[in-house]
Design an enzyme around this catalytic site. Structure first.
Site, PDB file in Angstrom:
ATOM      1  N   ILE A 102      17.606 -14.544 -22.367  1.00  0.00           N
ATOM      2  CA  ILE A 102      16.047 -14.588 -22.578  1.00  0.00           C
ATOM      3  C   ILE A 102      15.618 -13.211 -22.539  1.00  0.00           C
ATOM      4  O   ILE A 102      14.771 -12.692 -23.167  1.00  0.00           O
ATOM      5  CB  ILE A 102      15.467 -15.592 -21.793  1.00  0.00           C
ATOM      6  CG1 ILE A 102      13.943 -15.831 -22.340  1.00  0.00           C
ATOM      7  CG2 ILE A 102      15.634 -15.236 -20.418  1.00  0.00           C
ATOM      8  CD1 ILE A 102      13.986 -16.038 -23.622  1.00  0.00           C
ATOM      9  N   GLU A 110      13.274 -22.791 -19.254  1.00  0.00           N
ATOM     10  CA  GLU A 110      13.435 -23.486 -18.130  1.00  0.00           C
ATOM     11  C   GLU A 110      15.067 -23.175 -17.423  1.00  0.00           C
ATOM     12  O   GLU A 110      15.710 -22.502 -18.438  1.00  0.00           O
ATOM     13  CB  GLU A 110      13.417 -24.988 -18.051  1.00  0.00           C
ATOM     14  CG  GLU A 110      13.993 -25.530 -19.629  1.00  0.00           C
ATOM     15  CD  GLU A 110      15.341 -25.393 -19.616  1.00  0.00           C
ATOM     16  OE1 GLU A 110      16.342 -25.326 -18.952  1.00  0.00           O
ATOM     17  OE2 GLU A 110      15.850 -25.048 -20.738  1.00  0.00           O
ATOM     18  N   GLY A 133      18.972 -23.130 -23.516  1.00  0.00           N
ATOM     19  CA  GLY A 133      17.531 -23.230 -22.871  1.00  0.00           C
ATOM     20  C   GLY A 133      17.081 -21.824 -22.369  1.00  0.00           C
ATOM     21  O   GLY A 133      17.272 -20.833 -23.452  1.00  0.00           O
ATOM     22  N   GLU A 134      16.385 -21.720 -21.564  1.00  0.00           N
ATOM     23  CA  GLU A 134      15.850 -20.396 -20.882  1.00  0.00           C
ATOM     24  C   GLU A 134      14.522 -20.056 -21.861  1.00  0.00           C
ATOM     25  O   GLU A 134      13.782 -19.190 -21.500  1.00  0.00           O
ATOM     26  CB  GLU A 134      16.863 -19.023 -20.998  1.00  0.00           C
ATOM     27  CG  GLU A 134      18.120 -19.496 -20.297  1.00  0.00           C
ATOM     28  CD  GLU A 134      18.857 -18.099 -20.153  1.00  0.00           C
ATOM     29  OE1 GLU A 134      18.747 -17.198 -20.911  1.00  0.00           O
ATOM     30  OE2 GLU A 134      20.151 -18.421 -20.026  1.00  0.00           O
ATOM     31  N   GLY A 135      14.395 -20.730 -22.853  1.00  0.00           N
ATOM     32  CA  GLY A 135      13.336 -20.303 -23.764  1.00  0.00           C
ATOM     33  C   GLY A 135      13.818 -19.332 -24.828  1.00  0.00           C
ATOM     34  O   GLY A 135      12.987 -18.960 -25.737  1.00  0.00           O
TER      35      GLY A 135
END
EC number: 2.4.2.21
Length: 342
Positions: A92, A170, A310-312
């Site tokens: 990210i 997240e 994830g992580e955005g």
């Protein structure tokens, strides 16, 4: 709900660009939604879409249900990854740096606290982790209410500081278990349709994960939304839901990432239906529950890259498409200005 009085005027601006009607496909829908959002409370339609200060908020939290072996990674990895985010070494970070997206990490309650005074770390800890929802309620009602308030406050502060587009990421080992349980309990879909492989578990582990999630979901029948959040929720997921609510209250669009972020968005729409109008959807992930929540939200994501990190990351990757939609809306000639006759 979004005020629609300028929708026809904005659509006319889009249709009058030097192109066949609808030729820019989904980008036209994105431009319409962004312009309509930025026209809210104004006396005239937005003739220019502003996307100058994108903000990524990455919410981290640990989960007691990790004790059940639903992930191949231990809870300590949550802290390790938070440190990686703060050091700039995660996926990210790479994508945010590429597109000049400001990244802020929110510690909503991780098992091993981070000793850091980093400018891009916000502490909103609700505990060291949730309780194990396989055997007891994950959160108290008081924690749920505080998490929602925390998310609203954080998002509102970022918007007050100039953010004109929010993206949420997240991090939390076992948070796909919480997201799957929330989705099943809130929507009524079968548990085995909502549970996915998360960090990459095998068939035997997947079967076990389904049983664990079902234990929590079994206690949720007939409960209110907040009570379900308490039974099987996660600190970071509920905090994120609060941030979605604040974004809508402050008329700010949110580019929604993958499965877990989409579940938080779904929660927010159940609490405040007007949130839906402010959501754009970045991508369709590999988690099987994501298709369910996208359908519930009547969402058409921009990308389908097989992501499950994830992580955005999906939101950061889709952000240039929003910039492209704004660019054509702002700068593409009209038939009249270009002297093009059709």
């Amino acid at each position: 709900m979004l005020e629609q009085q300028f929708a026809a005027e904005i659509q006319h601006i889009i249709d009058n660009k030097t192109k066949p009607l609808g030729a820019l496909g989904q980008l036209e829908q994105v431009a319409l939604q962004l312009a309509l959002i930025q026209s809210q409370g104004k006396e005239q339609a937005a003739t220019h879409i502003e996307l100058k200060q994108p903000q990524m908020l990455l919410f981290a939290g640990d989960h007691g249900v990790a004790d059940e072996g639903v992930s191949i990674a231990p809870s300590a990895v949550t802290q390790q990854m938070v440190l990686n985010f703060l050091a700039g070494g995660a996926a990210i970070n790479c994508f945010c740096a590429l597109h000049s997206i400001d990244l802020t990490v929110v510690d909503c309650g991780i098992l091993l606290p981070v000793d850091s005074d980093a400018r891009n770390l916000i502490l909103r800890r609700l505990g060291s982790r949730t309780a194990n929802f396989a055997i007891e309620s994950a959160m108290t009602i008081e924690q749920v209410e505080q998490a929602l308030r925390n998310g609203q406050q954080i998002a509102a502060e970022k918007i007050a500081q100039g953010a004109d587009l929010l993206m949420f990421g997240e991090m939390g080992i076992a948070n796909t278990s919480s997201a799957a349980a929330l989705l099943s309990a809130l929507s009524g879909h079968e548990v085995d349709h909502c549970v996915g492989r998360g960090t990459g578990i095998n068939e035997e582990q997947l079967s076990h994960k389904i049983k664990v999630v079902a234990q929590g979901v079994g206690r949720c029948e007939g409960l209110s939304v907040n009570a379900i959040l308490a039974e099987v929720g996660g600190f970071e997921i509920v905090t994120m839901a609060g941030a979605f609510i604040a974004a809508a209250e402050h008329k700010t669009p949110v580019l929604v990432d993958g499965f877990i972020v989409s579940v938080a968005a779904y929660i927010a729409t159940l609490l405040k239906p007007e949130v839906r109008d402010y959501l754009l959807f970045a991508h369709r992930s590999e988690e099987q529950g994501h298709q369910i929540v996208l359908s519930l939200l009547e969402a058409k994501p921009l990308l389908d890259l097989g992501l499950r990190l994830g992580e955005g990351t999906g939101a950061a990757l889709a952000y240039p498409l929003l910039k492209a939609a704004a660019q054509f809306y702002n700068n593409m000639a009209s038939f009249e200005s270009a002297g093009v006759t059709v």
